[in-house]
Design an enzyme around this catalytic site. Structure first.
Site, PDB file in Angstrom:
ATOM      1  N   THR A   1      -9.533  45.480  -9.256  1.00 38.11           N
ATOM      2  CA  THR A   1      -8.880  44.574 -10.202  1.00 38.11           C
ATOM      3  C   THR A   1      -7.455  44.242  -9.758  1.00 38.11           C
ATOM      4  OG1 THR A   1      -7.950  44.552 -12.436  1.00 38.11           O
ATOM      5  CG2 THR A   1      -8.347  46.691 -11.515  1.00 38.11           C
ATOM      6  N   ASP A   2      -6.930  43.124 -10.256  1.00 38.49           N
ATOM      7  CA  ASP A   2      -5.528  42.789  -9.968  1.00 38.49           C
ATOM      8  C   ASP A   2      -4.560  43.696 -10.731  1.00 38.49           C
ATOM      9  OD1 ASP A   2      -5.947  41.785 -12.539  1.00 38.49           O
ATOM     10  OD2 ASP A   2      -5.108  39.795 -12.133  1.00 38.49           O
ATOM     11  N   GLU A   3      -5.085  44.448 -11.717  1.00 36.88           N
ATOM     12  CA  GLU A   3      -4.184  45.251 -12.556  1.00 36.88           C
ATOM     13  C   GLU A   3      -3.510  46.377 -11.762  1.00 36.88           C
ATOM     14  OE1 GLU A   3      -5.580  46.009 -16.524  1.00 36.88           O
ATOM     15  OE2 GLU A   3      -6.955  44.317 -16.435  1.00 36.88           O
TER      16      GLU A   3
ATOM     17  N   TYR B   1      -6.237  52.957 -17.104  1.00 38.98           N
ATOM     18  CA  TYR B   1      -7.308  52.197 -16.434  1.00 38.98           C
ATOM     19  C   TYR B   1      -6.852  51.747 -15.051  1.00 38.98           C
ATOM     20  CZ  TYR B   1     -10.029  48.076 -15.033  1.00 38.98           C
ATOM     21  OH  TYR B   1     -10.754  47.159 -14.306  1.00 38.98           O
TER      22      TYR B   1
ATOM     23  N   LYS C   1      -8.152  52.809 -11.252  1.00 35.48           N
ATOM     24  CA  LYS C   1      -8.669  51.859 -10.270  1.00 35.48           C
ATOM     25  C   LYS C   1      -7.823  51.916  -8.987  1.00 35.48           C
ATOM     26  CE  LYS C   1     -11.629  49.271 -10.579  1.00 35.48           C
ATOM     27  NZ  LYS C   1     -13.107  49.407 -10.328  1.00 35.48           N
TER      28      LYS C   1
HETATM   29  P1  NAD Z   1     -18.414  46.729 -17.736  1.00 35.11           P
HETATM   30  O1  NAD Z   1     -17.684  47.754 -18.528  1.00 35.11           O
HETATM   31  O2  NAD Z   1     -18.990  45.537 -18.405  1.00 35.11           O
HETATM   32  O3  NAD Z   1     -19.639  47.422 -16.957  1.00 35.11           O
HETATM   33  C1  NAD Z   1     -19.538  48.666 -16.338  1.00 35.11           C
HETATM   34  C2  NAD Z   1     -20.940  49.152 -16.011  1.00 35.11           C
HETATM   35  O4  NAD Z   1     -20.824  50.433 -15.351  1.00 35.11           O
HETATM   36  C3  NAD Z   1     -21.820  49.357 -17.244  1.00 35.11           C
HETATM   37  O5  NAD Z   1     -23.099  48.801 -17.029  1.00 35.11           O
HETATM   38  C4  NAD Z   1     -21.881  50.867 -17.383  1.00 35.11           C
HETATM   39  O6  NAD Z   1     -23.084  51.335 -17.982  1.00 35.11           O
HETATM   40  C5  NAD Z   1     -21.755  51.325 -15.925  1.00 35.11           C
HETATM   41  N1  NAD Z   1     -21.231  52.696 -15.818  1.00 35.11           N
HETATM   42  C6  NAD Z   1     -20.128  53.199 -16.438  1.00 35.11           C
HETATM   43  N2  NAD Z   1     -19.977  54.493 -16.112  1.00 35.11           N
HETATM   44  C7  NAD Z   1     -20.982  54.809 -15.246  1.00 35.11           C
HETATM   45  C8  NAD Z   1     -21.348  55.998 -14.568  1.00 35.11           C
HETATM   46  N3  NAD Z   1     -20.653  57.129 -14.724  1.00 35.11           N
HETATM   47  N4  NAD Z   1     -22.411  55.972 -13.748  1.00 35.11           N
HETATM   48  C9  NAD Z   1     -23.150  54.826 -13.596  1.00 35.11           C
HETATM   49  N5  NAD Z   1     -22.860  53.685 -14.231  1.00 35.11           N
HETATM   50  C10 NAD Z   1     -21.785  53.668 -15.059  1.00 35.11           C
HETATM   51  O7  NAD Z   1     -17.419  46.328 -16.566  1.00 35.11           O
HETATM   52  P2  NAD Z   1     -17.164  44.914 -15.872  1.00 35.11           P
HETATM   53  O8  NAD Z   1     -16.184  44.160 -16.667  1.00 35.11           O
HETATM   54  O9  NAD Z   1     -18.457  44.296 -15.512  1.00 35.11           O
HETATM   55  O10 NAD Z   1     -16.431  45.390 -14.543  1.00 35.11           O
HETATM   56  C11 NAD Z   1     -17.171  45.738 -13.377  1.00 35.11           C
HETATM   57  C12 NAD Z   1     -16.197  46.129 -12.273  1.00 35.11           C
HETATM   58  O11 NAD Z   1     -15.326  45.053 -11.991  1.00 35.11           O
HETATM   59  C13 NAD Z   1     -15.306  47.319 -12.653  1.00 35.11           C
HETATM   60  O12 NAD Z   1     -15.158  48.124 -11.505  1.00 35.11           O
HETATM   61  C14 NAD Z   1     -13.984  46.671 -13.036  1.00 35.11           C
HETATM   62  O13 NAD Z   1     -12.910  47.543 -12.786  1.00 35.11           O
HETATM   63  C15 NAD Z   1     -13.968  45.470 -12.114  1.00 35.11           C
HETATM   64  N6  NAD Z   1     -13.192  44.302 -12.586  1.00 35.11           N
HETATM   65  C16 NAD Z   1     -13.407  43.810 -13.849  1.00 35.11           C
HETATM   66  C17 NAD Z   1     -12.704  42.688 -14.272  1.00 35.11           C
HETATM   67  C18 NAD Z   1     -12.937  42.082 -15.646  1.00 35.11           C
HETATM   68  O14 NAD Z   1     -12.228  41.151 -16.030  1.00 35.11           O
HETATM   69  N7  NAD Z   1     -13.924  42.518 -16.409  1.00 35.11           N
HETATM   70  C19 NAD Z   1     -11.776  42.086 -13.423  1.00 35.11           C
HETATM   71  C20 NAD Z   1     -11.588  42.607 -12.140  1.00 35.11           C
HETATM   72  C21 NAD Z   1     -12.309  43.716 -11.744  1.00 35.11           C
HETATM   73  P1  TYD Z   2      -8.301  42.360 -22.241  1.00 32.27           P
HETATM   74  O1  TYD Z   2      -9.422  41.402 -22.442  1.00 32.27           O
HETATM   75  O2  TYD Z   2      -8.407  43.729 -22.824  1.00 32.27           O
HETATM   76  O3  TYD Z   2      -8.074  42.432 -20.657  1.00 32.27           O
HETATM   77  P2  TYD Z   2      -6.858  43.139 -19.801  1.00 32.27           P
HETATM   78  O4  TYD Z   2      -6.060  43.984 -20.692  1.00 32.27           O
HETATM   79  O5  TYD Z   2      -7.648  43.949 -18.822  1.00 32.27           O
HETATM   80  O6  TYD Z   2      -6.098  42.014 -19.207  1.00 32.27           O
HETATM   81  O7  TYD Z   2      -6.967  41.705 -22.785  1.00 32.27           O
HETATM   82  C1  TYD Z   2      -6.498  40.457 -22.318  1.00 32.27           C
HETATM   83  C2  TYD Z   2      -5.169  40.167 -22.975  1.00 32.27           C
HETATM   84  O8  TYD Z   2      -5.372  39.996 -24.391  1.00 32.27           O
HETATM   85  C3  TYD Z   2      -4.177  41.321 -22.846  1.00 32.27           C
HETATM   86  O9  TYD Z   2      -2.863  40.789 -22.695  1.00 32.27           O
HETATM   87  C4  TYD Z   2      -4.288  42.047 -24.168  1.00 32.27           C
HETATM   88  C5  TYD Z   2      -4.619  40.942 -25.149  1.00 32.27           C
HETATM   89  N1  TYD Z   2      -5.454  41.362 -26.312  1.00 32.27           N
HETATM   90  C6  TYD Z   2      -5.033  41.066 -27.614  1.00 32.27           C
HETATM   91  O10 TYD Z   2      -3.970  40.466 -27.837  1.00 32.27           O
HETATM   92  N2  TYD Z   2      -5.828  41.484 -28.666  1.00 32.27           N
HETATM   93  C7  TYD Z   2      -6.994  42.164 -28.480  1.00 32.27           C
HETATM   94  O11 TYD Z   2      -7.662  42.537 -29.486  1.00 32.27           O
HETATM   95  C8  TYD Z   2      -7.429  42.422 -27.136  1.00 32.27           C
HETATM   96  C9  TYD Z   2      -8.704  43.166 -26.857  1.00 32.27           C
HETATM   97  C10 TYD Z   2      -6.616  42.000 -26.070  1.00 32.27           C
END
Ligand code: NAD
Ligand code: TYD
Length: 352
Positions: free
Chosen positions: A133-135, A158, A162
């Protein structure tokens, strides 16, 4: 595609399900194993259309379990790994940081070990791709963008977990010669995202006329990318990326939370046949998230120049499609928001 047997972890989750669909359909001669624990965030409904594909199989299991992974790697002899499984929500990491260490850090090291032990030093034609992630880069001021050279500066449990997993992946490349690649992506949105993240949570709340809890002043900025564009980028990096490298992926699409929420409310008014401005009345400013990063924004020049990738879906179009999906998939939404979700929502939002 030269790989024969690919492990995708977290394929029942949000991004993983879109990646699986793209790969299983695009590469019929490659076999894909989806390893997922099916935590609250994992849902086999997300990939129901893949169930009967001959090049796809699901294995339920836990990346925290090194013994299980060893057997799984021996059984399938994966020549490629795309690792997405993770605990992924910042607010949950604030409540329970250790769960993030266990899954994101230890789980990733377990996978690296299983891969390394299977192939010893015979890494030719193999690849371990870690999705990040970019975070990890921390928070930007009003200007500037994250590049692949930006130093790591995580602020939430988190992003710290990562960042730690990214460091382990690089250390296995440098120390043991593992062929690894990492990509760091900005905020994703689209169908199948669990309604704890901003966009699906607010769609669900608007639909049910529930308050929209905006953290702090709402002047936080994120760079939003449609999930299928991310999946396409992952395809490019997996097939054309250089080992040992990092690629940043982003939408060139910055929004402050409040501007995004206004747009979402207005689109929902239209789609639900409400008077313009009605949904905006649900906006409620609540206590800020601790350690809240001010701004994320990705410079995706490298992946564009080297691999030819760029986002295809414009934000308004993507947001509109996303809302349509949630409105059409009422059953999916009510399934994932019943039971444990209710408790989570009470716990997280009664104190804000
Ligand atoms: P998500 O939470 O929707 O899905 C995570 C999946 O991992 C789920 O299906 C869960 O059951 C599985 N999982 C969790 N713990 C596990 C374990 N111990 N063993 C096996 N499986 C397990 O997450 P997402 O949003 O799809 O993110 C996927 C990846 O992309 C993550 O690594 C996240 O850090 C990265 N990412 C997410 C975003 C975003 O905006 N959502 C952005 C950049 C990177
Ligand atoms: P989120 O979807 O949790 O992603 P991330 O924190 O990984 O960027 O949140 C996106 C933005 O929205 C973040 O600045 C936090 C804000 N936010 C709210 O203001 N209210 C909420 O209930 C949630 C879940 C997020």
């Amino acid at each position: 595609m030269t790989h024969k047997n690919i492990l995708i972890t977290g394929g029942a989750g949000f991004i993983g399900s879109h990646v699986l669909r793209l790969f299983v359909n695009k590469y019929p001669n490659t076999h894909f194993v989806n390893l997922d624990l099916l935590t609250y965030a994992g849902n086999l409904e997300n990939i129901k259309d893949l169930e009967n594909k001959p090049n796809y199989i699901f294995e339920k299991g836990d990346i925290r379990d090194a013994g299980f992974l060893k057997k799984l790697f021996e059984k399938y002899r994966f020549d490629g790994v795309i690792h997405l499984a993770a605990e992924s929500h910042v607010d949950r990491s604030i409540e329970n940081p250790l769960a993030f260490v266990q899954t994101n850090v230890i789980g990733t090291v377990n996978l690296l070990n299983a891969f390394k032990d299977l192939w010893k030093e015979d890494f030719n034609g193999k690849l371990f791709y870690h999705i990040s992630t970019d975070e990890v880069y921390g928070s930007l001021g009003k200007t500037g963008l994250f590049t692949e050279e930006t130093p790591y500066d995580p602020h939430s449990p988190y992003s710290a977990s990562k960042a730690a997993s990214d460091h382990f992946v690089r250390s296995y490349h440098d120390t043991y010669g593992l062929p690894t690649v990492i990509s760091n992506c900005s905020n994703n949105y689209g169908p199948n995202q669990f309604p704890e993240k901003l966009i699906p949570l607010f769609i669900n709340n608007i639909k049910h006329n529930k308050p929209l809890p905006v953290y702090g002043d709402g002047q936080y900025t994120r760079d939003w990318l449609y999930v299928i564009d991310h999946a396409r980028a992952i395809d490019e990096v997996f097939n054309k990326g250089k080992t040992g490298e990092t690629y940043n992926i982003g939408g060139f699409n910055e929004y402050t939370n409040i501007d995004l929420i206004h747009l979402l409310c207005d689109l929902m008014d239209e789609k639900l046949g409400r008077l313009k401005g009605q949904s905006r009345k649900l906006i409620t400013f609540v206590k800020d998230r601790p350690g809240h990063d001010k701004r994320y924004a990705i410079d995706a020049t490298k992946i564009n120049k080297e691999l030819g990738w760029q986002p295809a879906v414009n934000f308004e179009e993507g947001l509109s499609k996303t809302i349509d999906w949630y409105l059409a998939n009422d059953k999916w939404l009510s399934n994932v928001t019943s039971g444990a979700y209710q408790k989570y929502y009470e716990q997280m939002y009664h104190k804000r």
